[in-house]
Design an enzyme around this catalytic site. Structure first.
Site, mmCIF file in Angstrom:
data_model
loop_
_atom_site.group_PDB
_atom_site.id
_atom_site.type_symbol
_atom_site.label_atom_id
_atom_site.label_comp_id
_atom_site.label_asym_id
_atom_site.label_seq_id
_atom_site.Cartn_x
_atom_site.Cartn_y
_atom_site.Cartn_z
ATOM 1 N N ASP A 192 0.834 -1.192 0.000
ATOM 2 C CA ASP A 192 0.000 0.000 0.000
ATOM 3 C C ASP A 192 0.875 1.250 0.000
ATOM 4 O OD1 ASP A 192 -2.503 -1.056 -0.089
ATOM 5 O OD2 ASP A 192 -2.872 -0.957 2.060
ATOM 6 N N LYS A 214 -1.341 0.681 -8.356
ATOM 7 C CA LYS A 214 -1.105 0.637 -9.798
ATOM 8 C C LYS A 214 -1.506 -0.691 -10.430
ATOM 9 C CE LYS A 214 2.598 4.075 -9.642
ATOM 10 N NZ LYS A 214 4.017 4.390 -9.948
ATOM 11 N N THR A 275 -1.138 0.041 15.221
ATOM 12 C CA THR A 275 -2.087 0.949 14.585
ATOM 13 C C THR A 275 -1.707 2.409 14.811
ATOM 14 O OG1 THR A 275 -4.385 1.689 14.563
ATOM 15 C CG2 THR A 275 -3.580 0.748 16.616
#
Length: 401
Positions: A192, A214, A275
């Site tokens: 990502d 992409k 996170t």
């Protein structure tokens, strides 16, 4: 100079002379190797006694005597009696039994290396008569294998599949040990934009790195195309890592990918990540909870604005809470979010901080209140990725920052 070799002792007779601390350290590995262990000692430590009581070894509760090494393949001599050690060593020499001596390595026919294990790899280090150096080298190698900084990918007996790896908030050092190790073993990495990009530079030249943004979509939606790419590479027999920012299951669509892989029959491993909802405020010196200030924190997605029919957040109820609110993906909609919170009860002077690219060298922070944070973010040109923290904890920022 010693010649290194790995002994396969399963079912082979091994004799240990002495039941003290040396035996206590060495016996577990011999037992784990499947050796048929005979212990000769008049007394033993409680741990060694427990091994005998459990049937893991045969204990001859007496001093050493000539003939004890008959039919042995390997011997460990570790008593406090120099004469008994010398006699046992001489018997081993006469019967061509490899023998380790704890009291005098120069008179032994074998040395015990400093050993360690990581993910099916056994590391054994010998440095002559410097056992502390051996242990230090062993520890460095094992640690490198364990955390992935020492790349040693498997080339045999690998099970193709996909690992959904949470890369953490951005700093490459904040990926988990397991995540880094799986990256080091990958054939294909589908990454990502928000993943820790610096980790990609550490990959071996043969690893195929695919930018998820992409992947050609064609007639597929973006997520469906990513799912198909994961399945395609795994079915080709490759080890695939899906590298995601933060945690795969915190606004990361990781469950959608896991479900698609399960439906396709592809083995999937989920590796939780640190996170950004907690780590980025922490990196900026803001605790999401603090004694006497906030006993709760709520993490919400700001990718759709309050009032949008797609929103699943109960913004009026959230406004009435007294704890910290952490908003991810909310930069573009902060004006609507702040307006909704104040309209439903949050004071307009509630402190707010926006942290851009937290934990990285490009980290920036802008402070304000619900009344002016949208203007402050616009004027300071704060852009995604950014974490927005709302609540009195913002004022508890560490003073050393």
């Amino acid at each position: 100079m010693a010649y290194p070799v790995g002994l396969r002792l399963e079912g082979k007779k091994v004799v240990v002379i002495g039941g003290g601390q040396v035996a206590q350290r060495r016996l577990p590995a011999l037992i784990a190797a499947g050796a048929d262990v005979t212990l000769v000692a008049p007394a033993a430590t409680p741990s060694v006694e427990a091994m005998a009581a459990a049937g893991e070894l045969c204990w001859e509760q007496r001093p050493y005597r000539d003939g004890d090494l008959a039919d042995a393949w390997y011997a460990l001599v570790a008593t406090g009696d120099p004469e008994a050690n010398a006699a046992a060593s001489a018997e081993a020499e006469a019967h061509r039994v490899w023998c380790v001596r704890s009291d005098d390595a120069s008179r032994a026919t074998a040395w015990t290396p400093a050993t360690g294990r990581s993910e099916g790899v056994t590391v054994a280090v010998l440095t002559g008569r410097d056992p502390r150096r051996s242990a230090a080298v062993r520890d460095a190698i094992v640690e490198g294998l364990h955390d992935g900084t020492l790349a040693a990918p498997r080339h045999r007996e690998r099970t193709p599949g996909v690992a959904l790896v949470g890369g953490g908030p951005g700093d490459p050092d904040l990926i988990t040990v397991r995540g880094r190790r799986l990256l080091a073993e990958a054939d294909v990495v589908i990454a990502d934009r928000l993943g820790p990009r610096d980790l990609l530079d550490e990959l071996a030249p043969h690893v195929e790195v695919i930018d998820a943004a992409k992947i050609p979509y064609g007639r597929f939606m973006a997520q469906e195309a990513i799912n198909n790419a994961l399945i395609e590479h795994a079915r080709a027999g490759k080890s695939v890592v899906r590298l995601k920012g933060g945690d795969p299951f915190v606004f990361g669509r990781g469950m959608e990918e896991a479900e698609a892989l399960a439906e396709a029959g592809i083995p999937c491993t989920v590796v939780p990540g640190v996170t950004s909802s907690i780590s980025v405020p922490g990196a900026a010196g803001i605790p999401v909870t603090h004694r006497g200030v906030a006993h709760e924190f709520t993490v919400v997605s700001g990718h759709v604005a309050p009032g949008d029919e797609r929103s699943l957040t109960n913004w009026p109820a959230l406004a009435r809470t007294t704890g910290t609110i952490v908003v991810l993906m909310g930069v573009e909609r902060i004006a609507a979010i702040a307006e909704t919170l104040t309209a439903h009860g949050r004071p307009a002077d509630t402190p707010v901080a926006a942290i851009q690219e937290g934990t990285t060298a490009a980290q920036r922070r802008v402070d304000g209140t619900l009344a002016d944070i949208a203007v402050r973010i616009r004027d300071e040109d704060i852009r995604p990725p950014a974490v927005i923290v709302i609540g009195d904890v913002v004022t508890r920022t560490r003073r050393d920052r």
